[in-house]
Design an enzyme around this catalytic site. Structure first.
Site, PDB file in Angstrom:
ATOM      1  N   ASP A   8       3.960 -56.069 -60.165  1.00 36.91           N
ATOM      2  CA  ASP A   8       5.060 -56.913 -59.691  1.00 36.91           C
ATOM      3  C   ASP A   8       4.484 -58.118 -58.945  1.00 36.91           C
ATOM      4  O   ASP A   8       3.261 -58.368 -58.970  1.00 36.91           O
ATOM      5  CB  ASP A   8       6.096 -56.110 -58.890  1.00 36.91           C
ATOM      6  CG  ASP A   8       5.626 -55.712 -57.487  1.00 36.91           C
ATOM      7  OD1 ASP A   8       4.477 -56.068 -57.104  1.00 36.91           O
ATOM      8  OD2 ASP A   8       6.388 -55.038 -56.774  1.00 36.91           O
ATOM      9  N   HIS A   9       5.367 -58.858 -58.269  1.00 43.89           N
ATOM     10  CA  HIS A   9       4.978 -60.124 -57.629  1.00 43.89           C
ATOM     11  C   HIS A   9       3.978 -59.961 -56.491  1.00 43.89           C
ATOM     12  O   HIS A   9       3.324 -60.917 -56.097  1.00 43.89           O
ATOM     13  CB  HIS A   9       6.236 -60.831 -57.101  1.00 43.89           C
ATOM     14  CG  HIS A   9       7.050 -59.962 -56.180  1.00 43.89           C
ATOM     15  ND1 HIS A   9       7.824 -58.919 -56.648  1.00 43.89           N
ATOM     16  CD2 HIS A   9       7.195 -59.951 -54.835  1.00 43.89           C
ATOM     17  CE1 HIS A   9       8.422 -58.326 -55.621  1.00 43.89           C
ATOM     18  NE2 HIS A   9       8.049 -58.927 -54.511  1.00 43.89           N
ATOM     19  N   CYS A  65       1.810 -52.370 -57.664  1.00 46.77           N
ATOM     20  CA  CYS A  65       2.879 -53.049 -56.919  1.00 46.77           C
ATOM     21  C   CYS A  65       2.450 -53.067 -55.452  1.00 46.77           C
ATOM     22  O   CYS A  65       1.254 -52.935 -55.163  1.00 46.77           O
ATOM     23  CB  CYS A  65       4.245 -52.393 -57.161  1.00 46.77           C
ATOM     24  SG  CYS A  65       4.422 -50.712 -56.544  1.00 46.77           S
ATOM     25  N   GLY A  66       3.379 -53.241 -54.538  1.00 43.49           N
ATOM     26  CA  GLY A  66       2.987 -53.339 -53.137  1.00 43.49           C
ATOM     27  C   GLY A  66       2.295 -52.079 -52.645  1.00 43.49           C
ATOM     28  O   GLY A  66       1.220 -52.129 -52.041  1.00 43.49           O
ATOM     29  N   THR A  67       2.924 -50.946 -52.887  1.00 46.14           N
ATOM     30  CA  THR A  67       2.344 -49.659 -52.476  1.00 46.14           C
ATOM     31  C   THR A  67       1.765 -48.873 -53.645  1.00 46.14           C
ATOM     32  O   THR A  67       1.057 -47.885 -53.431  1.00 46.14           O
ATOM     33  CB  THR A  67       3.424 -48.760 -51.848  1.00 46.14           C
ATOM     34  OG1 THR A  67       4.466 -48.580 -52.822  1.00 46.14           O
ATOM     35  CG2 THR A  67       4.010 -49.392 -50.585  1.00 46.14           C
ATOM     36  N   GLY A  68       2.125 -49.233 -54.847  1.00 44.50           N
ATOM     37  CA  GLY A  68       1.768 -48.449 -56.040  1.00 44.50           C
ATOM     38  C   GLY A  68       2.815 -47.397 -56.363  1.00 44.50           C
ATOM     39  O   GLY A  68       2.809 -46.825 -57.456  1.00 44.50           O
ATOM     40  N   VAL A  69       3.715 -47.150 -55.408  1.00 40.12           N
ATOM     41  CA  VAL A  69       4.658 -46.038 -55.579  1.00 40.12           C
ATOM     42  C   VAL A  69       5.767 -46.376 -56.582  1.00 40.12           C
ATOM     43  O   VAL A  69       5.999 -45.639 -57.548  1.00 40.12           O
ATOM     44  CB  VAL A  69       5.270 -45.630 -54.215  1.00 40.12           C
ATOM     45  CG1 VAL A  69       6.356 -44.587 -54.409  1.00 40.12           C
ATOM     46  CG2 VAL A  69       4.180 -45.102 -53.292  1.00 40.12           C
ATOM     47  N   GLY A  70       6.450 -47.489 -56.353  1.00 36.05           N
ATOM     48  CA  GLY A  70       7.604 -47.808 -57.208  1.00 36.05           C
ATOM     49  C   GLY A  70       7.224 -47.940 -58.665  1.00 36.05           C
ATOM     50  O   GLY A  70       7.869 -47.352 -59.559  1.00 36.05           O
ATOM     51  N   HIS A  98      -8.445 -33.091 -63.984  1.00 32.88           N
ATOM     52  CA  HIS A  98      -7.558 -31.923 -63.936  1.00 32.88           C
ATOM     53  C   HIS A  98      -6.152 -32.202 -64.468  1.00 32.88           C
ATOM     54  O   HIS A  98      -5.520 -31.290 -65.009  1.00 32.88           O
ATOM     55  CB  HIS A  98      -7.439 -31.416 -62.499  1.00 32.88           C
ATOM     56  CG  HIS A  98      -8.712 -30.783 -61.987  1.00 32.88           C
ATOM     57  ND1 HIS A  98      -8.784 -30.109 -60.789  1.00 32.88           N
ATOM     58  CD2 HIS A  98      -9.960 -30.725 -62.522  1.00 32.88           C
ATOM     59  CE1 HIS A  98     -10.022 -29.651 -60.604  1.00 32.88           C
ATOM     60  NE2 HIS A  98     -10.761 -30.030 -61.630  1.00 32.88           N
ATOM     61  N   ASN A  99      -5.650 -33.398 -64.245  1.00 29.68           N
ATOM     62  CA  ASN A  99      -4.243 -33.687 -64.593  1.00 29.68           C
ATOM     63  C   ASN A  99      -4.108 -34.564 -65.825  1.00 29.68           C
ATOM     64  O   ASN A  99      -2.993 -34.878 -66.227  1.00 29.68           O
ATOM     65  CB  ASN A  99      -3.525 -34.361 -63.414  1.00 29.68           C
ATOM     66  CG  ASN A  99      -3.799 -33.691 -62.093  1.00 29.68           C
ATOM     67  OD1 ASN A  99      -4.433 -34.264 -61.205  1.00 29.68           O
ATOM     68  ND2 ASN A  99      -3.338 -32.469 -61.947  1.00 29.68           N
ATOM     69  N   ARG A 132      -8.534 -24.474 -68.504  1.00 27.03           N
ATOM     70  CA  ARG A 132      -7.403 -23.918 -67.748  1.00 27.03           C
ATOM     71  C   ARG A 132      -6.378 -24.988 -67.398  1.00 27.03           C
ATOM     72  O   ARG A 132      -5.203 -24.682 -67.164  1.00 27.03           O
ATOM     73  CB  ARG A 132      -7.905 -23.246 -66.469  1.00 27.03           C
ATOM     74  CG  ARG A 132      -8.412 -24.195 -65.398  1.00 27.03           C
ATOM     75  CD  ARG A 132      -9.037 -23.445 -64.234  1.00 27.03           C
ATOM     76  NE  ARG A 132      -9.330 -24.295 -63.086  1.00 27.03           N
ATOM     77  CZ  ARG A 132     -10.401 -25.084 -62.990  1.00 27.03           C
ATOM     78  NH1 ARG A 132     -11.263 -25.163 -63.991  1.00 27.03           N
ATOM     79  NH2 ARG A 132     -10.606 -25.801 -61.893  1.00 27.03           N
ATOM     80  N   HIS A 133      -6.817 -26.235 -67.380  1.00 28.81           N
ATOM     81  CA  HIS A 133      -5.891 -27.312 -67.007  1.00 28.81           C
ATOM     82  C   HIS A 133      -4.872 -27.601 -68.105  1.00 28.81           C
ATOM     83  O   HIS A 133      -3.787 -28.100 -67.821  1.00 28.81           O
ATOM     84  CB  HIS A 133      -6.676 -28.581 -66.668  1.00 28.81           C
ATOM     85  CG  HIS A 133      -7.661 -28.366 -65.558  1.00 28.81           C
ATOM     86  ND1 HIS A 133      -7.264 -28.040 -64.279  1.00 28.81           N
ATOM     87  CD2 HIS A 133      -9.013 -28.373 -65.557  1.00 28.81           C
ATOM     88  CE1 HIS A 133      -8.334 -27.871 -63.519  1.00 28.81           C
ATOM     89  NE2 HIS A 133      -9.418 -28.061 -64.276  1.00 28.81           N
ATOM     90  N   ARG A 136      -1.473 -26.058 -67.717  1.00 31.84           N
ATOM     91  CA  ARG A 136      -0.617 -26.721 -66.710  1.00 31.84           C
ATOM     92  C   ARG A 136      -0.054 -28.029 -67.248  1.00 31.84           C
ATOM     93  O   ARG A 136       1.076 -28.402 -66.944  1.00 31.84           O
ATOM     94  CB  ARG A 136      -1.426 -26.940 -65.431  1.00 31.84           C
ATOM     95  CG  ARG A 136      -1.820 -25.589 -64.811  1.00 31.84           C
ATOM     96  CD  ARG A 136      -3.055 -25.620 -63.970  1.00 31.84           C
ATOM     97  NE  ARG A 136      -3.458 -24.267 -63.586  1.00 31.84           N
ATOM     98  CZ  ARG A 136      -4.635 -23.972 -63.068  1.00 31.84           C
ATOM     99  NH1 ARG A 136      -5.529 -24.913 -62.855  1.00 31.84           N
ATOM    100  NH2 ARG A 136      -4.931 -22.724 -62.762  1.00 31.84           N
TER     101      ARG A 136
HETATM  102  C1  RB5 Z   1       8.257 -55.138 -53.197  1.00 28.65           C
HETATM  103  O1  RB5 Z   1       8.687 -55.688 -51.989  1.00 28.65           O
HETATM  104  C2  RB5 Z   1       7.836 -53.695 -52.994  1.00 28.65           C
HETATM  105  O2  RB5 Z   1       8.932 -52.914 -52.667  1.00 28.65           O
HETATM  106  C3  RB5 Z   1       7.149 -53.153 -54.242  1.00 28.65           C
HETATM  107  O3  RB5 Z   1       6.044 -53.947 -54.551  1.00 28.65           O
HETATM  108  C4  RB5 Z   1       6.596 -51.753 -54.156  1.00 28.65           C
HETATM  109  O4  RB5 Z   1       5.811 -51.580 -53.025  1.00 28.65           O
HETATM  110  C5  RB5 Z   1       7.554 -50.664 -54.355  1.00 28.65           C
HETATM  111  O5  RB5 Z   1       7.173 -49.477 -54.416  1.00 28.65           O
END
Ligand code: RB5
Length: 146
Positions: A8-9, A65-70, A98-99, A132-133, A136
Site C-alpha cells: 500500500d501507500h 503495508c504499514g504493519t504487514g497485518v492488513g 514448517h508451515n 509431519r508438517h 498439518r
Molecule cells: C494504513 O494507514 C495502514 O492502516 C496500513 O498500511 C496497514 O498498516 C494495515 O494493516
C-alpha cells in the site's frame, strides 16, 4: 523462481528496495503496485498477491503495508494462501520450513529496509520440510474447504 510483490501507500520505498534485491538474486518479479504515496486500500493489493500465488502465476508473494497485518490478512483470504507476518528472520525461516508459507508480509512502519532484506533472504533460503508438517498443512486446507 517468480515472485509477486505488492504494497500500500506506506511501503512504496521498501517495496522498491526489496524488488531490486530480488532481481539481484536473479528472481523474476511481478509488481502489482501501488507505486505512489497516495492513500489506498491494502485489501486490493493483498488480494492481487494472493490470487497470483494461488493461480500459479507466481511461486511466492511478498506483501508490505504499514504493519504487514492488513495486507497479509487480505492475501490470506484467497484459498491456498498461507501468510506470515515477520519482524525478524527466524519466524520467516520456520514459516517456510514448517508451515510452507507462500506469502511473506512485513510492515514498513515497523522494520527498516535492511531487516526486511534479511527476512526476505531467510525466507527464500529456507525449504519446506514436509513429513509431519504435511498433515498439518492438509488440515489447514480442510478448514478452507469446510
Ligand atoms: C494504513 O494507514 C495502514 O492502516 C496500513 O498500511 C496497514 O498498516 C494495515 O494493516
Amino acid at each position: 523462481m517468480k515472485i509477486v510483490i505488492g504494497n500500500d501507500h506506506t511501503a512504496v520505498d521498501m517495496k522498491l528496495a526489496i524488488k531490486a534485491h530480488l532481481q539481484e538474486r536473479g528472481i523474476e518479479v511481478t509488481d502489482v503496485g501501488t507505486d505512489t504515496s497516495e492513500s489506498c486500500d491494502y485489501p486490493i493489493y493483498g488480494e492481487k498477491i494472493g490470487k497470483a500465488v494461488a493461480s500459479g502465476e507466481a511461486d511466492l508473494g511478498i506483501a508490505i503495508c504499514g504493519t504487514g497485518v492488513g495486507i497479509s490478512i487480505a492475501a490470506g483470504k484467497v484459498k491456498g494462501i498461507r501468510t506470515c507476518v515477520c519482524s525478524e528472520p527466524c519466524t520467516a525461516r520456520f514459516s517456510r520450513m514448517h508451515n510452507d508459507s507462500n506469502v511473506l508480509a512485513f510492515g514498513a512502519r515497523i522494520i527498516g529496509t535492511e531487516m526486511a532484506v534479511m527476512i526476505t533472504d531467510a525466507w527464500l533460503d529456507a525449504r519446506y520440510e514436509g513429513g509431519r508438517h504435511q498433515r498439518r498443512i492438509d488440515q489447514l486446507t480442510e478448514i478452507e474447504n469446510r
